[in-house]
Design a protein around this motif. Structure first.
Motif, PDB file in Angstrom:
ATOM      1  N   SER A  22       0.831  -1.200   0.000  1.00  0.00           N
ATOM      2  CA  SER A  22       0.000   0.000   0.000  1.00  0.00           C
ATOM      3  C   SER A  22       0.864   1.248   0.000  1.00  0.00           C
ATOM      4  CB  SER A  22      -0.906   0.029   1.240  1.00  0.00           C
ATOM      5  OG  SER A  22      -1.767  -1.067   1.244  1.00  0.00           O
ATOM      6  N   SER A  23       1.937   1.191   0.742  1.00  0.00           N
ATOM      7  CA  SER A  23       2.845   2.329   0.831  1.00  0.00           C
ATOM      8  C   SER A  23       3.460   2.646  -0.536  1.00  0.00           C
ATOM      9  CB  SER A  23       3.940   2.046   1.857  1.00  0.00           C
ATOM     10  OG  SER A  23       4.785   3.171   2.010  1.00  0.00           O
ATOM     11  N   GLU A  24       3.860   1.604  -1.266  1.00  0.00           N
ATOM     12  CA  GLU A  24       4.435   1.808  -2.597  1.00  0.00           C
ATOM     13  C   GLU A  24       3.400   2.366  -3.570  1.00  0.00           C
ATOM     14  OE1 GLU A  24       7.817  -1.715  -2.589  1.00  0.00           O
ATOM     15  OE2 GLU A  24       5.732  -2.232  -3.035  1.00  0.00           O
ATOM     16  N   LEU A  25       2.190   1.829  -3.518  1.00  0.00           N
ATOM     17  CA  LEU A  25       1.108   2.324  -4.378  1.00  0.00           C
ATOM     18  C   LEU A  25       0.807   3.791  -4.064  1.00  0.00           C
ATOM     19  CD1 LEU A  25      -1.347  -0.710  -4.204  1.00  0.00           C
ATOM     20  CD2 LEU A  25       0.125  -0.067  -6.128  1.00  0.00           C
ATOM     21  N   ALA A  26       0.761   4.101  -2.785  1.00  0.00           N
ATOM     22  CA  ALA A  26       0.476   5.475  -2.361  1.00  0.00           C
ATOM     23  C   ALA A  26       1.590   6.418  -2.807  1.00  0.00           C
ATOM     24  CB  ALA A  26       0.296   5.537  -0.847  1.00  0.00           C
TER      25      ALA A  26
END
Length: 170
Positions: free
Chosen positions: A91-95
């Motif tokens: 999620s952090s990478e997508l964000a």
């Protein structure tokens, strides 16, 4: 109904704050939406924020719902997410990917607002200049018309009414 729908729409600054909160609190596939909700409440409680929200607007469930909606929209824009060899991105990478795009959109939005403010100030300056000259022209015309008015002769013939003298303070 339109006003209610608009009230539920997330502004670009809100979306940017959401993806940045997810980036900070999204180490796995699912971010910690309790923390994201708290960050959102704090992030959007700044002076000058013209979009006042209800107390529960940034509730964890609503933040999660908006995040899922943004992921789906992002996937659709990309024609489906490309999977790396080591599985799905966190999620952090997508964000992080989304926040870069949203920052650019926000910069463009701010530049557009700035251009509008500059144009509004220029128009106000033109209006003030026009009003100042128009007021003087109107005053000159009024004086010219009043000077030739027949009642002016009567006013000139009468002595001015004297105002009663103020009583001395005792």
């Amino acid at each position: 109904k339109m006003a209610a729908a608009e009230a539920l729409e997330w502004s670009l600054p809100e979306q940017l704050a959401l993806v940045e909160a997810v980036q900070r609190h999204g180490t796995g596939l699912l971010p910690d939406f309790q923390a994201v909700g708290k960050v959102m409440k704090l992030a959007m409680a700044y002076a000058g924020n013209t979009k006042q929200r209800e107390q529960d607007f940034y509730a964890p469930r609503r933040c999660e719902g908006k995040w899922q909606e943004m992921l789906l929209a992002d996937d659709a824009k990309r024609g489906g997410r490309k999977r790396g060899g080591d599985g799905a991105p966190s999620s952090s990478e997508l964000a992080g990917e989304m926040s870069e795009r949203l920052r650019e959109e926000r910069k463009a939005e701010i530049k557009q607002l700035l251009h509008k403010v500059v144009a509004d100030i220029a128009q106000a300056d033109r209006d003030i200049a026009a009003a100042a000259s128009a007021d003087q022209a109107t005053l000159d015309r009024f004086v010219a018309e009043a000077s030739s008015h027949p009642d002016l002769i009567l006013l000139k013939a009468q002595p001015p009414a004297s105002a009663p003298a103020p009583k001395p303070a005792s």
